[in-house]
Motif scaffolding. Structure first.
Motif, mmCIF file in Angstrom:
data_model
loop_
_atom_site.group_PDB
_atom_site.id
_atom_site.type_symbol
_atom_site.label_atom_id
_atom_site.label_comp_id
_atom_site.label_asym_id
_atom_site.label_seq_id
_atom_site.Cartn_x
_atom_site.Cartn_y
_atom_site.Cartn_z
ATOM 1 N N SER A 7 -13.358 -4.810 23.829
ATOM 2 C CA SER A 7 -13.859 -5.876 22.952
ATOM 3 C C SER A 7 -15.006 -5.379 22.078
ATOM 4 C CB SER A 7 -14.342 -7.076 23.782
ATOM 5 O OG SER A 7 -13.290 -7.564 24.562
ATOM 6 N N VAL A 8 -15.859 -4.528 22.678
ATOM 7 C CA VAL A 8 -16.995 -4.006 21.894
ATOM 8 C C VAL A 8 -16.483 -3.153 20.735
ATOM 9 C CG1 VAL A 8 -19.028 -2.504 21.943
ATOM 10 C CG2 VAL A 8 -18.619 -4.109 23.813
ATOM 11 N N TRP A 9 -15.485 -2.290 21.025
ATOM 12 C CA TRP A 9 -14.931 -1.460 19.942
ATOM 13 C C TRP A 9 -14.302 -2.331 18.864
ATOM 14 C CZ3 TRP A 9 -16.832 2.916 19.142
ATOM 15 C CH2 TRP A 9 -17.122 3.832 20.155
ATOM 16 N N ILE A 10 -13.579 -3.368 19.298
ATOM 17 C CA ILE A 10 -12.936 -4.270 18.318
ATOM 18 C C ILE A 10 -14.002 -4.996 17.503
ATOM 19 C CG2 ILE A 10 -11.533 -6.369 18.106
ATOM 20 C CD1 ILE A 10 -9.961 -5.288 20.580
ATOM 21 N N PHE B 91 -22.905 5.521 25.534
ATOM 22 C CA PHE B 91 -22.860 4.772 26.792
ATOM 23 C C PHE B 91 -21.508 4.962 27.478
ATOM 24 C CE2 PHE B 91 -21.437 0.920 28.977
ATOM 25 C CZ PHE B 91 -22.378 0.880 29.993
ATOM 26 N N SER B 92 -20.439 4.847 26.716
ATOM 27 C CA SER B 92 -19.094 4.978 27.283
ATOM 28 C C SER B 92 -18.881 6.388 27.835
ATOM 29 C CB SER B 92 -18.035 4.685 26.213
ATOM 30 O OG SER B 92 -18.180 3.376 25.724
ATOM 31 N N TYR B 93 -19.403 7.381 27.124
ATOM 32 C CA TYR B 93 -19.222 8.775 27.545
ATOM 33 C C TYR B 93 -19.871 9.035 28.897
ATOM 34 C CZ TYR B 93 -19.249 13.861 27.365
ATOM 35 O OH TYR B 93 -19.073 15.188 27.661
ATOM 36 N N PHE B 94 -21.061 8.456 29.101
ATOM 37 C CA PHE B 94 -21.798 8.734 30.333
ATOM 38 C C PHE B 94 -21.566 7.675 31.413
ATOM 39 C CE2 PHE B 94 -24.420 11.137 27.247
ATOM 40 C CZ PHE B 94 -24.323 12.388 27.848
ATOM 41 N N ALA B 95 -20.830 6.623 31.100
ATOM 42 C CA ALA B 95 -20.695 5.504 32.037
ATOM 43 C C ALA B 95 -19.772 5.807 33.207
ATOM 44 C CB ALA B 95 -20.217 4.259 31.303
ATOM 45 N N GLY B 96 -18.909 6.792 33.067
ATOM 46 C CA GLY B 96 -18.054 7.106 34.209
ATOM 47 C C GLY B 96 -16.583 7.068 33.859
ATOM 48 N N ARG B 97 -15.806 6.350 34.685
ATOM 49 C CA ARG B 97 -14.344 6.389 34.570
ATOM 50 C C ARG B 97 -13.890 6.096 33.135
ATOM 51 N NH1 ARG B 97 -10.311 3.281 36.345
ATOM 52 N NH2 ARG B 97 -11.670 1.473 36.494
ATOM 53 N N ARG B 98 -13.106 7.042 32.576
ATOM 54 C CA ARG B 98 -12.723 6.937 31.170
ATOM 55 C C ARG B 98 -11.828 5.728 30.904
ATOM 56 N NH1 ARG B 98 -15.817 7.997 29.233
ATOM 57 N NH2 ARG B 98 -16.100 10.233 29.390
ATOM 58 N N ALA B 99 -10.975 5.400 31.895
ATOM 59 C CA ALA B 99 -10.065 4.261 31.689
ATOM 60 C C ALA B 99 -10.848 2.961 31.517
ATOM 61 C CB ALA B 99 -9.109 4.150 32.859
ATOM 62 N N ALA B 100 -11.982 2.866 32.207
ATOM 63 C CA ALA B 100 -12.787 1.644 32.119
ATOM 64 C C ALA B 100 -13.750 1.683 30.943
ATOM 65 C CB ALA B 100 -13.561 1.447 33.411
ATOM 66 N N HIS B 101 -14.088 2.889 30.507
ATOM 67 C CA HIS B 101 -15.050 3.044 29.409
ATOM 68 C C HIS B 101 -14.457 3.969 28.348
ATOM 69 C CE1 HIS B 101 -18.158 1.130 31.861
ATOM 70 N NE2 HIS B 101 -17.723 1.878 32.859
ATOM 71 N N PRO B 102 -13.506 3.481 27.577
ATOM 72 C CA PRO B 102 -12.871 4.359 26.575
ATOM 73 C C PRO B 102 -13.835 4.808 25.483
ATOM 74 C CG PRO B 102 -12.180 2.081 26.253
ATOM 75 C CD PRO B 102 -12.969 2.114 27.519
ATOM 76 N N THR B 103 -13.745 6.091 25.145
ATOM 77 C CA THR B 103 -14.527 6.625 24.027
ATOM 78 C C THR B 103 -13.583 6.783 22.830
ATOM 79 O OG1 THR B 103 -14.021 8.880 24.701
ATOM 80 C CG2 THR B 103 -16.061 7.918 25.561
#
Lengths: 64, 135
Positions: A7-10, B91-103
């Motif tokens: 949602s943030v990216w969108i 934030f997404s890069y360092f947040a952990g699991r990529r599936a949950a935090h897509p970059t």
């Protein structure tokens, strides 16, 4: 969390689209993106940073 | 009758061919390294040619026109959007699991499964590069 992250990216993309439309309607209030890039390119350091970012993006995405 | 230069069309054709070529390579292979390095090398060559070809009247000086420069207030929304996107990417890069935090990279990886989509992204990258280095 994925839904929130997506949602943030969108939201960021929609904001960009709204700004772009706004810049067409009232360029005095919201600058055209090309004008912002031109202002960055007019500065020697900004130009070097932008070209470096372009090179890094190509290498990172397509070669890595 | 107005003369139309074929150079822009040839440039677009060359970029399209280059995009298909790069899209056909696989990351982490010498072929991918060579294809991307060729595009970056070409950009560097153009920049060097611009720098030594027109001493004193560098093509970049055309960007310095005060009439084109936006006010800080008008540029601020774009700078804020860029800062927000950069912050969220970090934030997404360092947040952990990529599936949950897509970059942006992971989103691109999903898109690049389709060669045609990857070729379009490469074409956009080349077009941006041309915009940045054009004389």
């Amino acid at each position: 969390m994925t839904a929130l992250a997506d949602s943030v990216w969108i939201l960021l993309a929609v904001t960009g689209a709204v700004l772009w439309v706004g810049s067409r309607a009232a360029p005095d209030r919201v600058a055209r993106p090309g004008a912002v890039v031109a202002a960055v390119l007019a500065n020697r350091v900004g130009r070097a940073l932008m070209l470096s970012a372009w090179m890094f993006a190509g290498w990172h995405f397509f070669a890595r | 009758m107005r003369h139309v230069s074929p150079a822009p069309a040839l440039g677009v054709l060359a970029a399209a061919a280059g995009s298909v070529l790069v899209a056909a390579t696989t990351p982490f292979t010498p072929a991918a390294d060579a294809a991307v390095a060729a595009a970056i090398g070409l950009a560097v060559l153009v920049l060097v040619a611009q720098a030594v070809g027109t001493p004193g009247v560098h093509p970049w000086s055309r960007w310095a026109g005060a009439g084109r420069r936006p006010t800080r207030a008008a540029a601020a929304p774009w700078l804020a959007l860029f800062a927000a996107a950069a912050a969220w990417e970090l934030f997404s890069y360092f947040a952990g699991r990529r599936a949950a935090h897509p970059t942006l990279s992971s989103a691109y990886d999903a898109l690049a499964q389709w060669r045609a989509a990857k070729a379009v992204v490469v074409f956009c990258w080349l077009a941006l590069g041309w915009y940045l280095v054009r004389a």
